[in-house]
Design a protein around this motif. Structure first.
Motif, short mmCIF file in Angstrom:
data_model
loop_
_atom_site.label_atom_id
_atom_site.label_comp_id
_atom_site.label_asym_id
_atom_site.label_seq_id
_atom_site.Cartn_x
_atom_site.Cartn_y
_atom_site.Cartn_z
N VAL A 11 0.56 -1.30 -0.09
CA VAL A 11 -0.08 -0.12 0.02
C VAL A 11 0.51 1.51 -0.07
CG1 VAL A 11 -1.51 0.94 1.24
CG2 VAL A 11 -2.08 -1.28 1.13
N GLU A 12 2.26 1.78 1.18
CA GLU A 12 2.56 2.60 0.70
C GLU A 12 3.27 2.81 -0.38
OE1 GLU A 12 6.44 3.92 3.56
OE2 GLU A 12 5.90 2.42 3.80
N SER A 13 3.90 1.80 -1.03
CA SER A 13 4.86 1.91 -2.17
C SER A 13 4.14 2.12 -3.21
CB SER A 13 5.31 0.30 -2.67
OG SER A 13 3.62 -0.56 -3.39
N ALA A 14 2.04 2.18 -3.82
CA ALA A 14 1.11 2.58 -4.05
C ALA A 14 1.07 4.04 -3.75
CB ALA A 14 0.05 1.78 -4.13
N GLN A 15 0.85 4.31 -2.63
CA GLN A 15 0.26 5.95 -2.45
C GLN A 15 1.38 6.52 -2.67
OE1 GLN A 15 -0.19 5.40 1.44
NE2 GLN A 15 -2.58 5.10 1.87
N GLN A 16 3.21 5.77 -2.58
CA GLN A 16 4.09 6.99 -3.35
C GLN A 16 4.21 7.13 -4.68
OE1 GLN A 16 7.71 4.62 -1.70
NE2 GLN A 16 7.69 5.89 0.40
N LYS A 17 3.49 6.72 -5.16
CA LYS A 17 3.47 6.78 -6.64
C LYS A 17 2.39 6.88 -8.08
CE LYS A 17 6.86 4.77 -7.64
NZ LYS A 17 8.31 5.36 -8.58
N GLY A 18 0.98 7.67 -6.64
CA GLY A 18 0.17 8.39 -6.92
C GLY A 18 -1.45 8.05 -6.14
N PHE A 19 -0.86 7.00 -5.89
CA PHE A 19 -2.54 6.00 -5.15
C PHE A 19 -2.37 6.64 -4.67
CE2 PHE A 19 -0.40 3.40 -9.17
CZ PHE A 19 -1.10 3.03 -9.97
N ALA A 20 -3.03 7.76 -4.19
CA ALA A 20 -3.61 8.30 -3.25
C ALA A 20 -4.59 9.45 -3.00
CB ALA A 20 -2.09 9.10 -1.75
N GLY A 21 -4.96 9.60 -2.02
CA GLY A 21 -6.43 10.48 -2.25
C GLY A 21 -7.58 9.95 -2.28
N GLU A 22 -9.04 11.14 -2.32
CA GLU A 22 -9.95 10.75 -1.92
C GLU A 22 -11.08 9.55 -3.10
OE1 GLU A 22 -11.94 14.07 -1.95
OE2 GLU A 22 -11.03 14.64 0.49
N ASP A 23 -10.00 9.75 -4.06
CA ASP A 23 -10.26 9.05 -5.00
C ASP A 23 -10.02 7.46 -5.60
OD1 ASP A 23 -8.16 9.88 -6.52
OD2 ASP A 23 -8.63 10.50 -8.31
N ILE A 24 -9.09 6.91 -4.16
CA ILE A 24 -8.55 5.84 -4.26
C ILE A 24 -8.72 5.26 -2.40
CG2 ILE A 24 -6.38 4.66 -3.87
CD1 ILE A 24 -6.59 5.94 -6.71
N GLU A 25 -9.51 4.14 -2.73
CA GLU A 25 -9.37 3.43 -2.03
C GLU A 25 -9.13 1.84 -1.39
OE1 GLU A 25 -13.73 2.11 -1.51
OE2 GLU A 25 -13.49 1.54 -3.21
N PHE A 26 -8.78 1.26 -0.79
CA PHE A 26 -7.67 0.01 -0.84
C PHE A 26 -8.46 -0.43 0.60
CE2 PHE A 26 -4.60 3.16 -1.75
CZ PHE A 26 -3.17 2.38 -2.07
N LEU A 27 -8.54 -1.68 -0.24
CA LEU A 27 -9.28 -2.92 0.15
C LEU A 27 -8.86 -3.76 0.39
CD1 LEU A 27 -13.21 -2.11 -2.09
CD2 LEU A 27 -12.61 -1.07 0.19
N TYR A 28 -8.77 -4.59 1.53
CA TYR A 28 -9.09 -5.83 1.45
C TYR A 28 -9.48 -7.22 2.70
CZ TYR A 28 -7.42 -6.02 6.71
OH TYR A 28 -7.26 -5.22 7.90
N PHE A 29 -8.55 -8.87 1.58
CA PHE A 29 -9.52 -9.69 2.68
C PHE A 29 -8.79 -10.50 3.41
CE2 PHE A 29 -11.44 -9.21 -1.98
CZ PHE A 29 -12.44 -8.35 -1.20
#
Length: 235
Positions: A11-29
């Motif tokens: 998740v952190e690596s994704a956020q550092q590459k711009g996958f962050a903000g109100e239009d992004i959600e992280f879901l897991y099982f």
């Protein structure tokens, strides 16, 4: 998710590459204690739960180490221009003749680039794939396990008249993949599912009766007399 620390690293690596903000959600099982979901049920649950236009389904041991969100958006825009009704996009897959198309770094090699992209394929790898939520698709409800669920998703899309593609999105995957006895058990189950789907069958809609099988000649032979009989009655 079976290892929380590894999932959070992804998740952190994704956020550092711009996958962050109100239009992004992280879901897991949460499968840390026991398997509450498998690949098939997980995909179907994610399709129902995710709010975004695009659903990224990926392994926890993935790192967004190279390409960023802007590059992914460019890849998807290119794909939308090519085929606005695409169903699945991924970083690795194979065509109907078995040819590989891959863009990844993993234990098999650094910066593997087997293009050109985007490339239509019949299956994709499970390490990273994107589901286009603008079209309807789902995993086979009777299948279970942690293998072949991406193949299943691609083939179900095909039955709906949709296509799957490999795109030029470079990630790092810690694993090179694993094939064990469980893989072949699931392959056997999937073979049976496909066998039943491909078996010849008589169809009984309200206004006709017709046969569909794998042989065009057999389809014509079994249906032509019924069609002629119907047309003669109409005259």
């Amino acid at each position: 998710m079976t290892r929380l620390e590894e999932y959070l690293e992804m998740v952190e690596s994704a956020q550092q590459k711009g996958f962050a903000g109100e239009d992004i959600e992280f879901l897991y099982f949460d499968n840390a204690a026991s398997n509450q979901f498998d690949g098939y049920s997980g995909v179907n649950r994610a399709i129902k739960s995710a709010q975004g236009q695009y659903l990224i389904f990926c392994h926890q041991d993935l790192l967004f180490k190279y390409d960023d969100r802007e590059h992914l958006e460019q890849c998807l825009e290119q794909l939308n221009q090519l085929d606005s009704n695409w169903a699945v996009a991924a970083n690795a897959g194979r065509t109907t003749v078995g040819q590989h198309f891959v863009r990844i770094s993993d234990p098999h090699g650094e910066s593997i680039n087997e293009g050109p992209f985007p490339q239509e394929v019949m299956s994709v790898d499970e390490n990273f794939f994107i589901i286009n939520q603008r079209v309807n698709n789902a995993s086979t409800a009777t299948m279970k396990g942690f293998h072949l669920y991406a193949l299943d998703l691609c083939q179900n899309a095909k039955y709906l008249g949709l296509k799957s593609y490999v795109i030029d999105f470079h990630l790092f995957h810690k694993s090179g993949g694993k094939v064990d006895q469980g893989y072949f058990d699931i392959q056997r189950c999937y073979t049976e599912v496909q066998r039943e789907r491909k078996a010849g069958q008589w169809f009984f809609p309200m206004c006709s009766v017709f046969f569909v099988g794998s042989s065009r000649l057999l389809n014509w032979w079994l249906n032509i007399k019924r069609v002629r009989k119907f047309l003669n009655k109409k005259q």
